[in-house]
Write an enzyme that holds these catalytic residues in place. Structure first.
Site, PDB file in Angstrom:
ATOM      1  N   ASP A 175       0.815  -1.222   0.000  1.00 37.65           N
ATOM      2  CA  ASP A 175       0.000   0.000   0.000  1.00 37.65           C
ATOM      3  C   ASP A 175       0.849   1.273   0.000  1.00 37.65           C
ATOM      4  OD1 ASP A 175      -2.312  -1.351  -0.172  1.00 37.65           O
ATOM      5  OD2 ASP A 175      -2.914  -1.127   1.933  1.00 37.65           O
ATOM      6  N   GLU A 177      34.885   2.749 -13.154  1.00 38.02           N
ATOM      7  CA  GLU A 177      33.943   3.875 -13.318  1.00 38.02           C
ATOM      8  C   GLU A 177      34.643   5.053 -14.002  1.00 38.02           C
ATOM      9  OE1 GLU A 177      30.880   3.638  -9.480  1.00 38.02           O
ATOM     10  OE2 GLU A 177      32.685   4.817  -9.325  1.00 38.02           O
ATOM     11  N   HIS A 192      23.215  -4.055 -13.878  1.00 31.25           N
ATOM     12  CA  HIS A 192      22.911  -5.085 -12.867  1.00 31.25           C
ATOM     13  C   HIS A 192      21.418  -5.248 -12.580  1.00 31.25           C
ATOM     14  CE1 HIS A 192      23.335  -7.583  -9.333  1.00 31.25           C
ATOM     15  NE2 HIS A 192      22.847  -6.646  -8.541  1.00 31.25           N
TER      16      HIS A 192
HETATM   17  C1  HEM Z   1      19.626  -4.851  -6.918  1.00 35.72           C
HETATM   18  C2  HEM Z   1      24.326  -4.393  -5.822  1.00 35.72           C
HETATM   19  C3  HEM Z   1      24.752  -9.229  -5.794  1.00 35.72           C
HETATM   20  C4  HEM Z   1      20.287  -9.610  -7.565  1.00 35.72           C
HETATM   21  C5  HEM Z   1      20.852  -4.309  -6.601  1.00 35.72           C
HETATM   22  C6  HEM Z   1      21.141  -2.902  -6.447  1.00 35.72           C
HETATM   23  C7  HEM Z   1      22.453  -2.784  -6.143  1.00 35.72           C
HETATM   24  C8  HEM Z   1      23.009  -4.106  -6.098  1.00 35.72           C
HETATM   25  C9  HEM Z   1      23.227  -1.503  -5.875  1.00 35.72           C
HETATM   26  C10 HEM Z   1      20.132  -1.754  -6.618  1.00 35.72           C
HETATM   27  C11 HEM Z   1      19.244  -1.579  -5.441  1.00 35.72           C
HETATM   28  C12 HEM Z   1      17.859  -2.131  -5.622  1.00 35.72           C
HETATM   29  O1  HEM Z   1      17.275  -1.998  -6.702  1.00 35.72           O
HETATM   30  O2  HEM Z   1      17.341  -2.706  -4.654  1.00 35.72           O
HETATM   31  C13 HEM Z   1      24.846  -5.677  -5.716  1.00 35.72           C
HETATM   32  C14 HEM Z   1      26.217  -5.973  -5.371  1.00 35.72           C
HETATM   33  C15 HEM Z   1      26.332  -7.334  -5.347  1.00 35.72           C
HETATM   34  C16 HEM Z   1      25.032  -7.882  -5.698  1.00 35.72           C
HETATM   35  C17 HEM Z   1      27.293  -4.939  -5.115  1.00 35.72           C
HETATM   36  C18 HEM Z   1      27.511  -8.202  -5.029  1.00 35.72           C
HETATM   37  C19 HEM Z   1      28.541  -7.819  -4.303  1.00 35.72           C
HETATM   38  C20 HEM Z   1      23.613  -9.752  -6.333  1.00 35.72           C
HETATM   39  C21 HEM Z   1      23.386 -11.148  -6.624  1.00 35.72           C
HETATM   40  C22 HEM Z   1      22.140 -11.245  -7.164  1.00 35.72           C
HETATM   41  C23 HEM Z   1      21.565  -9.917  -7.158  1.00 35.72           C
HETATM   42  C24 HEM Z   1      24.380 -12.289  -6.387  1.00 35.72           C
HETATM   43  C25 HEM Z   1      21.433 -12.468  -7.694  1.00 35.72           C
HETATM   44  C26 HEM Z   1      22.025 -13.404  -8.406  1.00 35.72           C
HETATM   45  C27 HEM Z   1      19.717  -8.371  -7.473  1.00 35.72           C
HETATM   46  C28 HEM Z   1      18.315  -8.119  -7.745  1.00 35.72           C
HETATM   47  C29 HEM Z   1      18.125  -6.739  -7.558  1.00 35.72           C
HETATM   48  C30 HEM Z   1      19.419  -6.179  -7.180  1.00 35.72           C
HETATM   49  C31 HEM Z   1      17.261  -9.141  -8.133  1.00 35.72           C
HETATM   50  C32 HEM Z   1      16.817  -5.973  -7.709  1.00 35.72           C
HETATM   51  C33 HEM Z   1      16.577  -5.612  -9.135  1.00 35.72           C
HETATM   52  C34 HEM Z   1      15.227  -4.959  -9.301  1.00 35.72           C
HETATM   53  O3  HEM Z   1      14.237  -5.518  -8.849  1.00 35.72           O
HETATM   54  O4  HEM Z   1      15.174  -3.882  -9.886  1.00 35.72           O
HETATM   55  N1  HEM Z   1      22.018  -5.027  -6.386  1.00 35.72           N
HETATM   56  N2  HEM Z   1      24.166  -6.844  -5.908  1.00 35.72           N
HETATM   57  N3  HEM Z   1      22.490  -9.034  -6.664  1.00 35.72           N
HETATM   58  N4  HEM Z   1      20.343  -7.197  -7.133  1.00 35.72           N
HETATM   59 FE1  HEM Z   1      22.267  -7.018  -6.589  1.00 35.72          FE
END
Ligand code: HEM
Length: 456
Positions: A213, A263, A324
Site C-alpha cells: 500500500d 567507473e 545489474h
Molecule cells: C539490486 C548491488 C549481488 C540480484 C541491486 C542494487 C544494487 C546491487 C546496488 C540496486 C538496489 C535495488 O534496486 O534494490 C549488488 C552488489 C552485489 C550484488 C554490489 C555483489 C557484491 C547480487 C546477486 C544477485 C543480485 C548475487 C542475484 C544473483 C539483485 C536483484 C536486484 C538487485 C534481483 C533488484 C533488481 C530490481 O528488482 O530492480 N544489487 N548486488 N544481486 N540485485 Fe544485486
C-alpha cells in the site's frame, strides 16, 4: 485446507478476517522471509552437528527459547511504527542437505525437497553458475556445513550477547566451523548502501498488504504471491500450514578500488564530464549511487529512491541491457524469478563509500556482501538468475555483455555503451569491464518452519 500460496492479493496479515490456516502459517514461519528484519548488526554462525540427538536438542532449544515467528515480527514492526517499544532481535536458522542427513533424515526423506539444487549443495553447482573452484573458497565454506544461524538487531551489543549465548549453548559434539559479521552501511541520506557506494535493497518483491500500500504502482507492480518465497516444509507436522524457504548464502568480496577505476575509465572513454560522469557507474548498476533509476532519469537526485518503473521504453540507450538491475530483473517478464534479498555488507574500511577519495584509497578486498536471498526454488530463481541472465552475455539482446557487477565466467566479447543518455549513438565496441566481485564460498540452506524445529 492448505494456504493458497498463489493468491495474487498481498497478505493482509493483521486483518480480523484472516483464516486459521494463514494464521497458523504465520505463527510457524521464520521472520525475515516475508518482510526484511532489522539486521543492521548481524552475526552469522556456520555449524556442524555430528550427533543426531544433540543436534536436534540444540535446534529445539534455539527455536523454543530464542526464535520468534513471522507474525510476532510483523506485530513488533507495527508497534514500533506506532511509537511503542522496539522489537526483539532476529534469530533465523537454515539447514543444509548435509545437515538434514546429519539430523537423522534418510536419503529418501531428503528427496521430499523438490529442489534438486538444494539436494546437491552449492559445491556441486560450481560449473553451472561459473563459481571459482571449491579449493579456492575460504576454508569455512570448503567444509561440510550443516546449519547457518543468523542473529540480527539494531544494536551491536544485543547481537554480541546473543551470539555468545547461542554459541555457548552448542553441544560438545557440534563444531562452530566459522562465522561472519555483517554491518549495515548508510549514505548521508540514510539509505542502505553496498560497498561500491550504491543504494541497495530498494527493489524487493513485496508480500504484505501494508508494504504494498505504501508504494506507487503506475508502472511496476511490487506485489508478489507467497509462492515466490514459500514452500510447504516437508518434515513439519502439517506441511499445508507449516512453510519454509530455500536460503542461498554467498560471501561476495568486492574489489572497490578496481570498481572505482573502472567507473573513471568508462567515464573518460565516453568523454563524460562534470556531473554526467556519474552516469558511467550508473550504467553498470542501473541506478545512480543515490538509487535514482538510470532508465527514468539522466541525472541523480530528485527525492526518495523510486522503484515504479520498467525498461519497456528503453532500447538500451538509457540503461544498458547489461546493467545489474536490468539483468537481475528485466521487469517486463520473469516475475516468478525474483527472490527476497536479505543480504548484509561486511568488512571495515577507512574511507566512506560516498567521499571523494581516489581509487587507490579504496579497499581492494576484505569487504563485500554477505548475499542472502529466500527462494521457493533455487534452481528457478537464484541459479537461473546467475546462470541464464547474469552470466549470459546474450540475454535479451545478443552481445550486450555479462552483468558487470556480478557476472562470472569469461568476459570475452566486446560491448558498447550509449554515449548520450537516451540517444541512439553508441560508443565504439570495447572490452567488457573486469570482474570486481569474487565469490569466496557459500551454501544452500532451507529455513524450516518453527513447527519443525520445535518438534525435533
Ligand atoms: C539490486 C548491488 C549481488 C540480484 C541491486 C542494487 C544494487 C546491487 C546496488 C540496486 C538496489 C535495488 O534496486 O534494490 C549488488 C552488489 C552485489 C550484488 C554490489 C555483489 C557484491 C547480487 C546477486 C544477485 C543480485 C548475487 C542475484 C544473483 C539483485 C536483484 C536486484 C538487485 C534481483 C533488484 C533488481 C530490481 O528488482 O530492480 N544489487 N548486488 N544481486 N540485485 Fe544485486
Amino acid at each position: 485446507m492448505a494456504v493458497d500460496l498463489n493468491n495474487a492479493s498481498p497478505l493482509a496479515w493483521d486483518s480480523a478476517t484472516l483464516d486459521a490456516d494463514t494464521k497458523a502459517m504465520l505463527d510457524n514461519l521464520q521472520p525475515n522471509i516475508l518482510r526484511a528484519h532489522v539486521r543492521e548488526h548481524l552475526s552469522v554462525l556456520f555449524v556442524r552437528f555430528n550427533d543426531v540427538a544433540e543436534g536436534k536438542a540444540f535446534l529445539r532449544r534455539l527455536a523454543t527459547t530464542r526464535m520468534k515467528s513471522a507474525r510476532k515480527h510483523l506485530e513488533e514492526v507495527r508497534d514500533f511504527a506506532a511509537g511503542r517499544r522496539r522489537g526483539t532481535p532476529y534469530v533465523g536458522v537454515g539447514i543444509s542437505k548435509a545437515g538434514y542427513r546429519d539430523l537423522g533424515h534418510s536419503v529418501e526423506d531428503v528427496r521430499k525437497f523438490g529442489d534438486k539444487v538444494f539436494r546437491d549443495g552449492m559445491k556441486r553447482r560450481v560449473a553451472e553458475v561459473a563459481d571459482p573452484p571449491v579449493d579456492q573458497w575460504e576454508p569455512t565454506y570448503q567444509r561440510e556445513i550443516h546449519a547457518v544461524i543468523l542473529i540480527g538487531d539494531a544494536e551491536q551489543e544485543t547481537v554480541t550477547e546473543l551470539r555468545d549465548e547461542i554459541a555457548g549453548d552448542l553441544p560438545e559434539s557440534a563444531r562452530l566451523l566459522g562465522e561472519e559479521t555483517g554491518q549495515g552501511m548508510r549514505n548521508p541520506a540514510g539509505d542502505g548502501i553496498e560497498h561500491f557506494g550504491y543504494v541497495d535493497g530498494r527493489s524487493q518483491p513485496l508480500f504484505l498488504r501494508d508494504e504494498v500500500d505504501k508504494e506507487p504502482k503506475e508502472h511496476w507492480d511490487p506485489a508478489f504471491p507467497l509462492s515466490n518465497v514459500l514452500v510447504p516444509d516437508p518434515f513439519s507436522p502439517d506441511p499445508d500450514r507449516h512453510h519454509g524457504s530455500y536460503l542461498v548464502f554467498r560471501k561476495l568480496e568486492q574489489n572497490v578500488r578496481a570498481f572505482k577505476e573502472i567507473e573513471q575509465e568508462l567515464a573518460d572513454g565516453l568523454g563524460l564530464t562534470g556531473a554526467d560522469r556519474d552516469r558511467a557507474g550508473a550504467m553498470l548498476v542501473g541506478r545512480f549511487k543515490d538509487g535514482t533509476p538510470l532508465t527514468s532519469k539522466r541525472k541523480a537526485g530528485g527525492g526518495p529512491v523510486g522503484n515504479d518503473f520498467t525498461f519497456d521504453a528503453d532500447p538500451g540507450s538509457k540503461c544498458p541491457f547489461s546493467g545489474h538491475i536490468r539483468k537481475t530483473n528485466p521487469r517486463s517478464f520473469g516475475r516468478e524469478v525474483l527472490m527476497a534479498r536479505r543480504g548484509q555488507t561486511y568488512g571495515e574500511r577507512a574511507d566512506q563509500p560516498w567521499d571523494d577519495s581516489p581509487p587507490e584509497h579504496r579497499p581492494s578486498g576484505e569487504v563485500g556482501l554477505l548475499f542472502m536471498a529466500f527462494n521457493s526454488s533455487l534452481v528457478r530463481q537464484f541459479e537461473f538468475t546467475q546462470q541464464s541472465w547474469v552470466n549470459n552475455a546474450d540475454f535479451e539482446n545478443p552481445a550486450t555483455g555479462h552483468d558487470p557487477v556480478i557476472g562470472q565466467g569469461e568476459r570475452d566479447i566486446k560491448v558498447t555503451f550509449p554515449k548520450v543518455w537516451g540517444k541512439p549513438e553508441m560508443s565504439l565496441p570495447q572490452t567488457q569491464v573486469g570482474q570486481t566481485v569474487t565469490m569466496k564460498g557459500g551454501e544452500y540452506f532451507f529455513a524450516p518452519s518453527l513447527a519443525y524445529l520445535r518438534n525435533l
